[in-house]
Every structure is written in C-alpha cells, then in structure tokens.
Design a protein around this motif. Structure first.
Motif, PDB file in Angstrom:
ATOM      1  N   ARG A 196     -12.820 -11.876  12.314  1.00 34.66           N
ATOM      2  CA  ARG A 196     -12.080 -12.501  13.411  1.00 34.66           C
ATOM      3  C   ARG A 196     -12.131 -11.660  14.685  1.00 34.66           C
ATOM      4  O   ARG A 196     -12.162 -12.207  15.796  1.00 34.66           O
ATOM      5  N   TYR A 197     -12.108 -10.343  14.513  1.00 33.31           N
ATOM      6  CA  TYR A 197     -12.047  -9.450  15.667  1.00 33.31           C
ATOM      7  C   TYR A 197     -13.159  -8.405  15.549  1.00 33.31           C
ATOM      8  O   TYR A 197     -12.916  -7.272  15.126  1.00 33.31           O
ATOM      9  N   PRO A 198     -14.402  -8.798  15.886  1.00 38.53           N
ATOM     10  CA  PRO A 198     -15.539  -7.873  15.774  1.00 38.53           C
ATOM     11  C   PRO A 198     -15.288  -6.592  16.560  1.00 38.53           C
ATOM     12  O   PRO A 198     -14.730  -6.609  17.651  1.00 38.53           O
ATOM     13  N   GLY A 199     -15.699  -5.489  15.964  1.00 36.60           N
ATOM     14  CA  GLY A 199     -15.506  -4.197  16.614  1.00 36.60           C
ATOM     15  C   GLY A 199     -14.229  -3.504  16.214  1.00 36.60           C
ATOM     16  O   GLY A 199     -14.001  -2.353  16.613  1.00 36.60           O
ATOM     17  N   SER A 200     -13.366  -4.167  15.430  1.00 37.69           N
ATOM     18  CA  SER A 200     -12.130  -3.535  14.981  1.00 37.69           C
ATOM     19  C   SER A 200     -12.450  -2.362  14.069  1.00 37.69           C
ATOM     20  O   SER A 200     -13.305  -2.458  13.184  1.00 37.69           O
ATOM     21  N   GLN A 201     -11.770  -1.261  14.270  1.00 36.11           N
ATOM     22  CA  GLN A 201     -11.949  -0.094  13.405  1.00 36.11           C
ATOM     23  C   GLN A 201     -10.944  -0.196  12.261  1.00 36.11           C
ATOM     24  O   GLN A 201      -9.819   0.280  12.365  1.00 36.11           O
ATOM     25  N   ILE A 202     -11.374  -0.823  11.182  1.00 35.40           N
ATOM     26  CA  ILE A 202     -10.488  -1.090  10.064  1.00 35.40           C
ATOM     27  C   ILE A 202     -11.204  -0.792   8.761  1.00 35.40           C
ATOM     28  O   ILE A 202     -12.414  -1.005   8.641  1.00 35.40           O
ATOM     29  N   LYS A 203     -10.455  -0.257   7.799  1.00 30.27           N
ATOM     30  CA  LYS A 203     -11.025   0.117   6.513  1.00 30.27           C
ATOM     31  C   LYS A 203     -10.051  -0.280   5.412  1.00 30.27           C
ATOM     32  O   LYS A 203      -8.837  -0.143   5.569  1.00 30.27           O
ATOM     33  N   GLY A 204     -10.576  -0.785   4.297  1.00 30.92           N
ATOM     34  CA  GLY A 204      -9.755  -1.147   3.154  1.00 30.92           C
ATOM     35  C   GLY A 204     -10.020  -0.231   1.982  1.00 30.92           C
ATOM     36  O   GLY A 204     -11.169   0.118   1.710  1.00 30.92           O
ATOM     37  N   LEU A 205      -8.959   0.151   1.264  1.00 29.55           N
ATOM     38  CA  LEU A 205      -9.074   0.989   0.077  1.00 29.55           C
ATOM     39  C   LEU A 205      -8.409   0.269  -1.095  1.00 29.55           C
ATOM     40  O   LEU A 205      -7.215  -0.035  -1.039  1.00 29.55           O
ATOM     41  N   ALA A 206      -9.190   0.007  -2.145  1.00 30.69           N
ATOM     42  CA  ALA A 206      -8.682  -0.703  -3.322  1.00 30.69           C
ATOM     43  C   ALA A 206      -8.122   0.293  -4.322  1.00 30.69           C
ATOM     44  O   ALA A 206      -8.676   0.514  -5.400  1.00 30.69           O
ATOM     45  N   THR A 207      -6.997   0.895  -3.978  1.00 29.29           N
ATOM     46  CA  THR A 207      -6.382   1.902  -4.834  1.00 29.29           C
ATOM     47  C   THR A 207      -4.918   2.037  -4.479  1.00 29.29           C
ATOM     48  O   THR A 207      -4.439   1.412  -3.524  1.00 29.29           O
ATOM     49  N   THR A 208      -4.196   2.840  -5.242  1.00 28.77           N
ATOM     50  CA  THR A 208      -2.805   3.111  -4.915  1.00 28.77           C
ATOM     51  C   THR A 208      -2.730   4.197  -3.854  1.00 28.77           C
ATOM     52  O   THR A 208      -3.666   5.000  -3.691  1.00 28.77           O
ATOM     53  N   ILE A 209      -1.633   4.247  -3.146  1.00 29.18           N
ATOM     54  CA  ILE A 209      -1.479   5.269  -2.117  1.00 29.18           C
ATOM     55  C   ILE A 209      -1.381   6.648  -2.756  1.00 29.18           C
ATOM     56  O   ILE A 209      -1.879   7.635  -2.198  1.00 29.18           O
ATOM     57  N   GLU A 210      -0.785   6.721  -3.952  1.00 28.88           N
ATOM     58  CA  GLU A 210      -0.687   8.011  -4.630  1.00 28.88           C
ATOM     59  C   GLU A 210      -2.073   8.577  -4.934  1.00 28.88           C
ATOM     60  O   GLU A 210      -2.360   9.745  -4.677  1.00 28.88           O
ATOM     61  N   HIS A 211      -2.941   7.728  -5.488  1.00 29.58           N
ATOM     62  CA  HIS A 211      -4.292   8.181  -5.820  1.00 29.58           C
ATOM     63  C   HIS A 211      -5.082   8.506  -4.563  1.00 29.58           C
ATOM     64  O   HIS A 211      -5.839   9.491  -4.528  1.00 29.58           O
TER      65      HIS A 211
END
Length: 343
Positions: A141-156
C-alpha cells in the motif's frame, strides 16, 4: 537525460519553483524533436516544448499532505502484537509518518478473526504469520515504507538480538495479554537507557479501551511503569491482582466459544479495536514529539449496555467522566511497585 531515436531527440527538465507563501512546487518541461544543440546548452538549437504533469509519490511529500508529521520520519518504533488493535495501529503509524517500524508477533492470521482484523480473510490453504503478512501489505500500500516483520515472540527476539530495545525510540505492546506485557515491562525497565514504552488493550463488549505511556529514561522523567497498574494499593483491605485501569470489576470471565469449536475468544468488535488504536496512535505521537514526561493513561468508554446486559459488573473507574478519561490520568505510579518502586 537525452534520448535518441530515428531522427528524433528528446529530453526533459524538472524545476523546483519557490512559492510566495513558503514551500515550493515542481514544474516539468519536455523538449521534443531537438534540432541542433541541446536546449540547455550555451548554443541551444530548436525544439518543441511542452509542460507535463508531475505526480509525486515520495513520503516526504505525501505524509505532510495527509496530516502526518515530518519529524516522525527519523523515529524508530517496534510494535509487539499484530492483532485487531496492532493491525490498525501499524497502518496508522505508517500514515502518521513513522520512519522505521518493526512488527513482532508469533501468531498466524485465522479466518475466525477476519471481520475484526485489518487484513480480513487470510489466503486459502495458508495460515500466514500476522507480522509478516501485515508488513507485506503495508509495503504494497505504501511503497518505500521501512517496515519489517518478525514471526516470533518479543522475548525470543530480545534474547537472540533480533530486537535491541535501546535502539528504538518507542516500544509499543498491543498484545492484550497482561502477562506478556508485564514481562516486557520488566525487561524494559531494567535496560540501561531504556526507551519510552506504551501498552494498549481493550475490554469486552464495547465497554472501553486503554493506552498508557511511559517516558524514556531521562533526567526529569516522572516515575512509574506498567506494573504499577497491577500493584495493590497500600490501603486495600483485601488486595487482589487486577488492573487498576480496568472498567470491569475483577473476578469475571469474559471468554466465549461458538458452536462448540473449542476456540475461545473475547467478544469485542472491529469498531472497539479501531477506537482503541486511535487513542494509542495519538498518544504515540505525543510521546515521540516529547510531550509526555511521565506516566499518562488515556481511556475511552462505551455505554456499558451490552456489558451489563450480559450480567457483568463494572468497576468504580467506569463512572469517571469520558472527558476526564480521554484527557488522561498521570496518577499511575505506586511506591510499592515490585518493578520500579515508583523511583
């Protein structure tokens, strides 16, 4: 750039022109059928000149036009929890102009949550991770956005170094799980040069939602942490483990199951999640722009009609005026808090 074709040469020019009232605008000129020297050379030739329309798609132009703040482009935020609130919140943070956003969530997007999640129904035959799917959708939707996804818990993520809290300006938790939030609060409070933090959650059956922020560790910051909300008051005759911000009286169970499917859920609507994400987003902006110097709790409350009709009881805080709740409460710190001791 100068392009050459069959007996044709063309080029274009983009000029930035100052506006009398401040700022500037762009003008595009196209030179076609160039004959002789380049139109911008010391000995220009002849050419056909036409103006063309420029369509800007860069964030530096689009974000302020939509009411976002340009100073937020330098901010780094990590968002824990990409469910109904977190999904809406992630989109709003990008729209507001947050420069770098990291999403953390181990869960998958399930069909039963389609009508209260910003992503809707997951792809057929797949159970994609919420953080990864949401990051991909925001990039689309918003090309150029600096975004990253992590498929894990915040603790790990913290343990393996994928997330280093001190590298962020703000850590936001929208998990809705008080155990996860209290554990994260412990980690953040004991970190050297801890960042600002914000926790947001909603309550069942449209009774209300909350967002509480804590300023970064800095000189002059007022004391308090998320665990203060769960610390018994010194004069409580029979203290119980409860969230003092809650509109619901303690000791009640709100989870439900439909059709005996064994998948328990808390009843709330997309509108409830959207309204909670809104107060959280506005509070996040206040924190990042330096307008929050200590604990600040903001809440919205609904009518309570459906909640009470279901046989549930409200807490005394539900009787506080809506205007007062939405303005915010700073009286959060508890001197006997096990984490911060209100220091």
């Amino acid at each position: 750039a100068l392009t050459r074709g069959m007996n044709k040469r063309s080029t274009f020019l983009i000029m930035r022109v100052p506006r009398p009232r401040g700022g500037d605008y762009l003008v595009g000129l196209r030179f076609e059928n160039i004959r002789g020297g380049h139109p911008l050379s010391l000995k220009p030739g002849d050419a056909t000149v036409a103006q063309f329309r420029l369509e800007r798609r860069d964030a530096g132009y689009l974000v302020p036009r939509a009411g976002g703040a340009s100073d937020l482009r330098q901010k780094r935020v990590v968002l824990v929890g990409c469910g109904a609130i977190g999904g809406q919140l992630a989109l709003e943070l990008i729209r507001c102009g947050i420069g770098q956003l990291t999403l953390v969530d181990p869960d998958v997007l399930r069909p039963e949550n389609a009508h209260r999640h910003v992503l809707g129904m997951p792809p057929l035959l797949l159970q994609p991770n919420k953080a990864l799917l949401l990051a991909a959708e925001i990039e689309r939707r918003y090309p150029g956005s600096q975004i990253k996804g992590l498929a894990t818990t915040i603790e790990h993520a913290i343990e393996v170094g994928s997330i280093v809290p001190t590298e962020y300006d703000l850590v936001v938790s929208a998990t809705g799980d008080p155990n996860v939030d209290r554990s994260l609060n412990d980690r953040l409070y004991t970190a050297e040069s801890r960042p600002a933090s914000l926790f947001t959650w909603l309550e069942p059956l449209g009774i209300g939602g909350h967002a509480v922020a804590f300023a970064p560790q800095e000189q002059g910051a007022l004391p308090g942490c998320f665990d203060c909300l769960f610390t018994p008051r010194p004069l409580d005759p029979a203290p119980v483990l409860e969230n003092h911000a809650s509109f619901a009286a303690p000791g009640q169970v709100f989870t439900r199951e439909l059709a005996g499917c064994g998948n328990a859920f808390t009843p709330y609507s997309s509108l409830d999640a959207l309204r909670t994400a809104e107060i959280a987003a506005r509070l996040i902006i206040d924190v990042l722009q330096g307008r929050v110097h200590g604990p600040l709790l903001r809440s919205w409350k609904g009518s309570g009609e459906a909640f009470r009709a279901a046989g549930f009881r409200t807490a005394p805080r539900f009787e506080v005026a809506s205007e007062t709740l939405e303005t915010g409460c700073t009286d959060v710190a508890m001197t006997n808090c096990r984490v911060c001791g209100a220091k």
